[in-house]
Scaffold this motif. Structure first.
Motif, PDB file in Angstrom:
ATOM      1  N   VAL A   1       0.895   4.001  -3.087  1.00  0.00           N
ATOM      2  CA  VAL A   1       0.595   5.423  -2.924  1.00  0.00           C
ATOM      3  C   VAL A   1       1.746   6.267  -3.450  1.00  0.00           C
ATOM      4  O   VAL A   1       1.544   7.230  -4.209  1.00  0.00           O
TER       5      VAL A   1
ATOM      6  N   PHE B   1      -7.132   8.901  -6.572  1.00  0.00           N
ATOM      7  CA  PHE B   1      -6.677  10.050  -5.807  1.00  0.00           C
ATOM      8  C   PHE B   1      -7.433  11.310  -6.230  1.00  0.00           C
ATOM      9  O   PHE B   1      -7.684  12.189  -5.423  1.00  0.00           O
TER      10      PHE B   1
ATOM     11  N   ASN C   1       0.821  -1.201   0.000  1.00  0.00           N
ATOM     12  CA  ASN C   1       0.000   0.000   0.000  1.00  0.00           C
ATOM     13  C   ASN C   1       0.859   1.256   0.000  1.00  0.00           C
ATOM     14  O   ASN C   1       0.585   2.212  -0.728  1.00  0.00           O
TER      15      ASN C   1
END
Length: 432
Positions: A137, A307, A133
């Motif tokens: 990101v 996002f 994760n």
């Protein structure tokens, strides 16, 4: 560099509708049932022998509410799992259990060994989830960064910062720090990463220089990293939607850990009953399976969550800028950029090219350093080229001068497109 034209950061309202497509199957009722049963066992153990100071700390934590943030709970689960694995490691068993691994007709050693294996498997799943994760990101953010030397420097700064953080962890372990100490430091480091992102987005403190360096990065990205973790920001929707079941699992694993800890310290005087052993086995089965299911589910949610969303959805607009400068260097002249470097381990970076015509053009390029006494050192040997992109890490503070030389040209002026900056090291917070 991925385009952010027409995009804005995700909003809480958008995430609410997005999460509607990802309903979480409720946890098994056994989570609460088994947790309650183990609580009753803990009460019996507390009544049998007064608590030590260390045991009281864990009891106090059981009585507190779990952290509100999703990632804080993930770290807490990871910490408690490691504590349980430590207790289930044979050298840490009670002396009588190591000498005689039977309770009545029940062979205890294989049971505790199997419980340890289950927790080790869950720990690996959690570690992979967190690592994947974090990288996802970072890599997604990097797709919106300018794809030039700045992106390379950001990656180098991140790698250096992570090496520094790992060195802190290694030093703590070497000095005999406990699992609790290690996870306190890990969470402090996580908060430091978050603080750095927030400062980058709002351009405060030392990060003013970084934002100056990052001119050309879409404002929408800075807006995103500034507000994504706000208490009332978009992630609050995630906490309210998926937090409660995770909080139950955090309480459950802490309860299992406390029961084992109290059982171990009283084992010589009070043997584990068959009912306690059977309940413990069931609780471990339920916790590890439900927690791994939750991790897998959240991985799917994170993998598909955007996002940014279209500005049309929220009636907003965005713009972009280009930070290349242009200078015309007359024949027989030079162009210089002077940088004052206050900290070692800063990066000096450049990216330039000449505007070409029918005649192939080049320009001399070099970089020199001047110390406080005025002594000069050539840091980058002089060479002629039509373009270049590079960086280096400073080992000395002082003045650095980048020089584009057109003094050898008699007739031709050169049109130079360039960007240059000095990126300070990411400074870790001073220890009090």
């Amino acid at each position: 560099m991925a385009s952010t034209e027409g995009l804005v950061p995700i909003t809480r309202a958008y995430l609410s509708s997005y999460y509607d497509k990802y309903p979480l199957v409720p946890l098994s009722d056994d989570v609460s049932t088994l947790s309650s049963q183990i609580h009753s066992f803990i009460a019996d153990l507390k009544a049998h022998t007064p608590l030590t100071q260390a045991e009281s700390l864990v009891v106090d934590e059981v009585d507190q509410e779990p952290p509100h943030k999703i990632d804080a709970n993930m770290w807490k689960n990871r910490e408690h799992i490691e504590e349980i694995i430590f207790l289930l490691d044979r050298p840490n068993w009670p002396a009588t259990l190591q000498q005689q691994s039977k309770s009545g007709d029940v062979e205890l050693a294989p049971i505790f060994d199997q419980l340890k294996v289950k927790f080790e498997s869950t720990l690996k799943t959690l570690e992979y989830f967190q690592s994947k994760n974090a990288n996802s990101v970072f890599n997604t953010v990097m797709t919106y960064m300018p794809q030039d030397f700045r992106g390379t420097l950001i990656r180098q700064q991140r790698e250096r910062s992570e090496r520094t953080k790992q060195a802190e962890i290694d030093a703590l372990i070497k000095s005999g720090g406990s699992i609790r100490d290690r996870y306190a430091l890990l969470w402090k480091q996580q908060m430091e990463r978050r603080r750095q992102l927030a400062q980058l987005g709002s351009a405060t403190g030392v990060y003013k220089t970084l934002v100056k360096y990052l001119v050309g990065v879409p404002q929408v990205l800075l807006d995103f990293i500034r507000q994504i973790n706000d208490d009332d920001g978009p992630m609050e929707e995630q906490r309210q939607r998926y937090g409660p079941p995770l909080y139950s699992l955090t309480k459950m694993v802490l309860t299992i850990r406390l029961f084992l800890h109290l059982m171990w310290t009283r084992f010589d005087d009070r043997k584990m009953t068959e009912n306690e052993l059977a309940t413990l086995e069931q609780a471990v089965d339920i916790y590890t399976s439900e927690f791994e299911r939750f991790i897998k589910f959240m991985g799917e949610v994170f993998a598909n969550s955007p996002f940014f969303i279209s500005a049309d959805e929220v009636g907003a607009t965005d713009s972009r800028t280009d930070d290349f400068k242009e200078i015309s260097i007359p024949a027989g002249k030079n162009h210089e950029v002077v940088l004052s470097v206050d900290s070692i381990n800063s990066y000096i970076a450049w990216d330039f090219s000449l505007e070409q015509s029918k005649v192939k053009m080049d320009v001399g390029f070099s970089l020199e350093y001047t110390n406080s006494s005025g002594e000069k050192t050539l840091m980058l040997p002089y060479r002629r080229c039509d373009s270049d992109q590079g960086n280096f890490c400073t080992v000395l503070a002082g003045t650095y001068k980048l020089i584009w030389d057109n003094s050898y040209s008699t007739f031709f002026r050169k049109t130079l497109h360039y960007k240059v900056d000095c990126i300070p090291p990411v400074v870790e917070p001073a220890q009090e």
